[in-house]
Write a protein that holds these residues in place. Structure first.
Motif, PDB file in Angstrom:
ATOM      1  N   PHE A  12      -6.141  -0.819  20.205  1.00 42.35           N
ATOM      2  CA  PHE A  12      -5.604  -0.203  21.412  1.00 42.35           C
ATOM      3  C   PHE A  12      -6.336   1.111  21.681  1.00 42.35           C
ATOM      4  CE2 PHE A  12      -2.950   2.807  23.610  1.00 42.35           C
ATOM      5  CZ  PHE A  12      -2.461   2.059  24.661  1.00 42.35           C
ATOM      6  N   HIS A  13      -6.643   1.357  22.945  1.00 42.21           N
ATOM      7  CA  HIS A  13      -7.173   2.656  23.381  1.00 42.21           C
ATOM      8  C   HIS A  13      -6.562   2.972  24.733  1.00 42.21           C
ATOM      9  CE1 HIS A  13      -9.991   3.553  20.219  1.00 42.21           C
ATOM     10  NE2 HIS A  13     -10.317   2.276  20.215  1.00 42.21           N
ATOM     11  N   TRP A  14      -5.955   4.140  24.822  1.00 45.18           N
ATOM     12  CA  TRP A  14      -5.301   4.580  26.043  1.00 45.18           C
ATOM     13  C   TRP A  14      -6.304   5.348  26.892  1.00 45.18           C
ATOM     14  CZ3 TRP A  14      -3.946   9.625  27.715  1.00 45.18           C
ATOM     15  CH2 TRP A  14      -3.056   9.663  28.798  1.00 45.18           C
ATOM     16  N   GLN A  52       2.244  11.944  10.089  1.00 47.89           N
ATOM     17  CA  GLN A  52       0.895  12.500   9.938  1.00 47.89           C
ATOM     18  C   GLN A  52       0.919  13.863   9.240  1.00 47.89           C
ATOM     19  OE1 GLN A  52      -1.710  10.434  11.047  1.00 47.89           O
ATOM     20  NE2 GLN A  52       0.058   9.100  11.316  1.00 47.89           N
ATOM     21  N   ASP A  53       2.102  14.265   8.741  1.00 51.02           N
ATOM     22  CA  ASP A  53       2.294  15.584   8.114  1.00 51.02           C
ATOM     23  C   ASP A  53       1.905  16.725   9.054  1.00 51.02           C
ATOM     24  OD1 ASP A  53       3.324  14.606   5.706  1.00 51.02           O
ATOM     25  OD2 ASP A  53       1.304  14.279   4.905  1.00 51.02           O
ATOM     26  N   ARG A  54       2.245  16.561  10.352  1.00 47.02           N
ATOM     27  CA  ARG A  54       1.917  17.596  11.333  1.00 47.02           C
ATOM     28  C   ARG A  54       3.133  18.051  12.125  1.00 47.02           C
ATOM     29  NH1 ARG A  54      -2.897  14.249  13.306  1.00 47.02           N
ATOM     30  NH2 ARG A  54      -1.645  14.077  15.171  1.00 47.02           N
ATOM     31  N   ASP A  72      -3.455   9.292  22.739  1.00 46.55           N
ATOM     32  CA  ASP A  72      -4.168   8.045  22.455  1.00 46.55           C
ATOM     33  C   ASP A  72      -3.985   7.657  20.988  1.00 46.55           C
ATOM     34  OD1 ASP A  72      -6.215   5.896  22.829  1.00 46.55           O
ATOM     35  OD2 ASP A  72      -7.415   7.201  21.551  1.00 46.55           O
ATOM     36  N   ALA A  73      -4.126   8.601  20.083  1.00 47.17           N
ATOM     37  CA  ALA A  73      -3.941   8.326  18.648  1.00 47.17           C
ATOM     38  C   ALA A  73      -2.506   7.901  18.361  1.00 47.17           C
ATOM     39  CB  ALA A  73      -4.326   9.549  17.824  1.00 47.17           C
ATOM     40  N   TYR A  74      -1.553   8.540  19.013  1.00 44.35           N
ATOM     41  CA  TYR A  74      -0.134   8.188  18.859  1.00 44.35           C
ATOM     42  C   TYR A  74       0.115   6.752  19.328  1.00 44.35           C
ATOM     43  CZ  TYR A  74       4.560   7.688  20.873  1.00 44.35           C
ATOM     44  OH  TYR A  74       5.774   7.204  21.273  1.00 44.35           O
ATOM     45  N   CYS A  75      -0.385   6.397  20.493  1.00 44.23           N
ATOM     46  CA  CYS A  75      -0.190   5.034  21.006  1.00 44.23           C
ATOM     47  C   CYS A  75      -0.836   3.999  20.088  1.00 44.23           C
ATOM     48  CB  CYS A  75      -0.761   4.899  22.416  1.00 44.23           C
ATOM     49  SG  CYS A  75       0.167   5.784  23.682  1.00 44.23           S
ATOM     50  N   VAL A  78       1.429   3.461  17.105  1.00 42.75           N
ATOM     51  CA  VAL A  78       2.534   2.566  17.422  1.00 42.75           C
ATOM     52  C   VAL A  78       2.036   1.125  17.481  1.00 42.75           C
ATOM     53  CG1 VAL A  78       4.232   1.897  19.180  1.00 42.75           C
ATOM     54  CG2 VAL A  78       3.895   4.320  18.641  1.00 42.75           C
ATOM     55  N   SER A  79       0.902   0.906  18.119  1.00 44.64           N
ATOM     56  CA  SER A  79       0.407  -0.467  18.295  1.00 44.64           C
ATOM     57  C   SER A  79       0.120  -1.159  16.969  1.00 44.64           C
ATOM     58  CB  SER A  79      -0.839  -0.486  19.182  1.00 44.64           C
ATOM     59  OG  SER A  79      -1.979  -0.030  18.479  1.00 44.64           O
ATOM     60  N   THR A  80      -0.221  -0.407  15.935  1.00 42.65           N
ATOM     61  CA  THR A  80      -0.499  -1.025  14.633  1.00 42.65           C
ATOM     62  C   THR A  80       0.774  -1.455  13.919  1.00 42.65           C
ATOM     63  OG1 THR A  80      -0.492   1.078  13.426  1.00 42.65           O
ATOM     64  CG2 THR A  80      -2.610   0.330  14.326  1.00 42.65           C
ATOM     65  N   GLN A  81       1.926  -1.000  14.400  1.00 41.78           N
ATOM     66  CA  GLN A  81       3.193  -1.320  13.750  1.00 41.78           C
ATOM     67  C   GLN A  81       3.968  -2.443  14.427  1.00 41.78           C
ATOM     68  OE1 GLN A  81       5.451   2.202  12.360  1.00 41.78           O
ATOM     69  NE2 GLN A  81       3.925   3.315  13.565  1.00 41.78           N
ATOM     70  N   LEU A  82       3.521  -2.884  15.572  1.00 43.50           N
ATOM     71  CA  LEU A  82       4.248  -3.919  16.310  1.00 43.50           C
ATOM     72  C   LEU A  82       3.670  -5.291  15.969  1.00 43.50           C
ATOM     73  CD1 LEU A  82       4.519  -2.085  19.742  1.00 43.50           C
ATOM     74  CD2 LEU A  82       6.213  -2.190  17.897  1.00 43.50           C
TER      75      LEU A  82
END
Length: 139
Positions: A12-14, A52-54, A72-75, A78-82
């Motif tokens: 995924f890339h937003w 992400q410890d942030r 984009d990194a956040y999305c 999420v996409s890797t967990q669905l």
């Protein structure tokens, strides 16, 4: 719903190409993928920051509008967990099976270089096609 989505791109890339350094979202981080619908969702932006410890650095920075690259990194996180999202899959054929009243969807899983890795078939009663930005409807 039980769903499966097949996407030929490897991940995924937003809005690729629009992740200009330093550019932020026009909406606050609370307008993430889930927070306003379910603030307890594990896919919230705040939970992403925690994993992400942030979380504390984000909190103390007092930024209400986050960088586009961070969104984009956040999305992508999420996409890797669905489990219903299948990136790196090329749909090769779709056939109607009248005997079972369903579609047969043949697909190829692609490796990191875009080469065929394995073949698969999914059966479904409902189908939606996303044709992308350049219209193309398979025969």
């Amino acid at each position: 719903l039980t769903t499966a989505f097949y996407e030929q791109r490897p991940a995924f890339h937003w809005h690729p190409g629009l992740l200009i350094e330093g550019a932020t979202l026009q909406v606050p981080f609370l307008a993430d993928l889930v927070t306003l619908a379910d603030p307890t969702s594990p896919w919230s932006f705040l939970n992403y920051q925690r994993t992400q410890d942030r979380l504390y650095p984000f909190y103390f920075a007092e930024r209400f509008h986050i960088h586009r690259a961070e969104y984009d990194a956040y999305c992508r996180w999420v996409s890797t967990q669905l489990p219903g999202l299948h990136f790196g899959h090329q749909v090769d054929a779709i056939r109607w099976d009248p005997q079972n009243a369903r579609f047969d969807v043949d697909h190829t899983q692609l490796d990191a270089h875009g080469e065929a890795e394995s073949l698969g078939r999914t059966h479904t009663r409902h189908l939606a096609l996303g044709i992308g930005t350049e219209p193309h409807i398979p025969e």
